[in-house]
Enzyme design. Structure first.
Site, PDB file in Angstrom:
ATOM      1  N   HIS A 121       0.814  -1.221   0.000  1.00 44.00           N
ATOM      2  CA  HIS A 121       0.000   0.000   0.000  1.00 44.00           C
ATOM      3  C   HIS A 121       0.847   1.270   0.000  1.00 44.00           C
ATOM      4  O   HIS A 121       1.872   1.369   0.661  1.00 44.00           O
ATOM      5  CB  HIS A 121      -0.938   0.003   1.207  1.00 44.00           C
ATOM      6  N   ASP A 122       0.406   2.221  -0.801  1.00 46.19           N
ATOM      7  CA  ASP A 122       0.969   3.574  -0.860  1.00 46.19           C
ATOM      8  C   ASP A 122       2.364   3.646  -1.463  1.00 46.19           C
ATOM      9  O   ASP A 122       3.002   4.700  -1.425  1.00 46.19           O
ATOM     10  CB  ASP A 122       0.983   4.228   0.529  1.00 46.19           C
ATOM     11  N   GLY A 139       4.959  -1.050   2.910  1.00 44.66           N
ATOM     12  CA  GLY A 139       4.150   0.126   2.607  1.00 44.66           C
ATOM     13  C   GLY A 139       4.949   1.411   2.539  1.00 44.66           C
ATOM     14  O   GLY A 139       5.997   1.560   3.156  1.00 44.66           O
TER      15      GLY A 139
END
Length: 263
Positions: A121-122, A139
């Site tokens: 994520h991200d 992340g």
């Protein structure tokens, strides 16, 4: 109509260009958009608010746009964005972003993502990168253009890897890797410039010479990082053209390194 195998489950809300092909047993959710010329092999799951650009090749058993592997995630509307002309091989996973960051995970253009790669994520991944088998990003990792990640390299959350860097096989990376650097070994350390990569991409002799001098200031001179940054500014003042631009990129990276740099 897109070229959809009869066993594929494509939600009526998904937006697929008429030239997209979808293989057997794929599942594509209602908020997915896929651009012209992209090909999805069999058994691929694409969900969430996911945008995929043109001419991508996504191999079997990939998972794109699933919820982030983050306990803080509560179903907030976040995204995955994949650019154009990427090859994503078998068993890769790219997750949605989180509201604790930009809310979007991004993969740029012309990337070569090999089997079992995980992009969490991200993460923000640039263009023209190569991720060898089993390379893994936690992340919030940022990866610049033309980076090469070797097999089984693992990157701690919030790390940054600068443009044209090379990360060696089995590396365990918990600090930032400046642009143009070859980082390898156990424990990982800076091993010099990514000379072979720079030559392959057409860097001129004066550009490489300027980067060699910069490397020596950071890693061989005995200067503190703050002193090296000052010395780099003085070096840059005497350069022109692309050589000067590379020094600007290097200095900007050092100014924004959040986890310290690999030394």
């Amino acid at each position: 109509m897109a070229l959809i195998h009869p066993t594929a489950l494509v939600d009526a809300g998904a937006e697929l260009d008429a030239s997209v092909s979808v293989g057997p047993y794929c599942v594509i959710g209602p908020k997915v958009r896929i651009g012209a010329g992209s090909r999805i092999a069999s058994h691929v799951v694409i969900e969430g608010d996911t945008t995929i650009g043109r001419d991508n090749l996504i191999y079997q058993f990939c998972s794109l746009g699933a919820a982030p592997q983050d306990k803080k995630y509560g179903g907030e509307p976040t995204r995955l964005e994949i650019g154009d002309r990427n090859t994503i091989r078998e068993f890769c996973s790219l997750n949605l972003g989180t509201v604790q960051d930009a809310g979007v995970t991004r993969l740029g253009n012309d990337n070569w993502i090999l089997a079992y790669v995980h992009i969490a994520h991200d993460c923000q991944v640039g263009s023209n990168t190569i991720f060898s088998n089993n390379a893994t990003l936690a992340g919030h990792v940022h990866v610049g253009d033309w980076v090469i990640m070797s097999g089984f390299a693992a990157v701690h959350q919030f790390c940054k890897i600068g443009e044209h860097a090379f990360v060696g096989m089995n590396a365990s990376l918990s600090q930032d890797v400046p642009p143009f650097i070859l980082a390898a070994g156990i424990p990982i350390a800076a091993r010099g410039l990514n000379i072979e990569g720079l030559k392959r991409r057409g860097f001129a002799a004066d550009e490489i010479a300027a980067l060699r001098s910069a490397y020596k200031l950071i890693y061989k001179s005995g200067l503190t990082l703050e002193e090296a940054r000052t010395a780099l500014a003085e070096q840059q003042a005497g350069l022109q053209g692309k050589a000067a631009a590379h020094l600007v990129s290097l200095r900007d990276f050092l100014d924004n390194a959040s986890r310290g740099i690999v030394r």
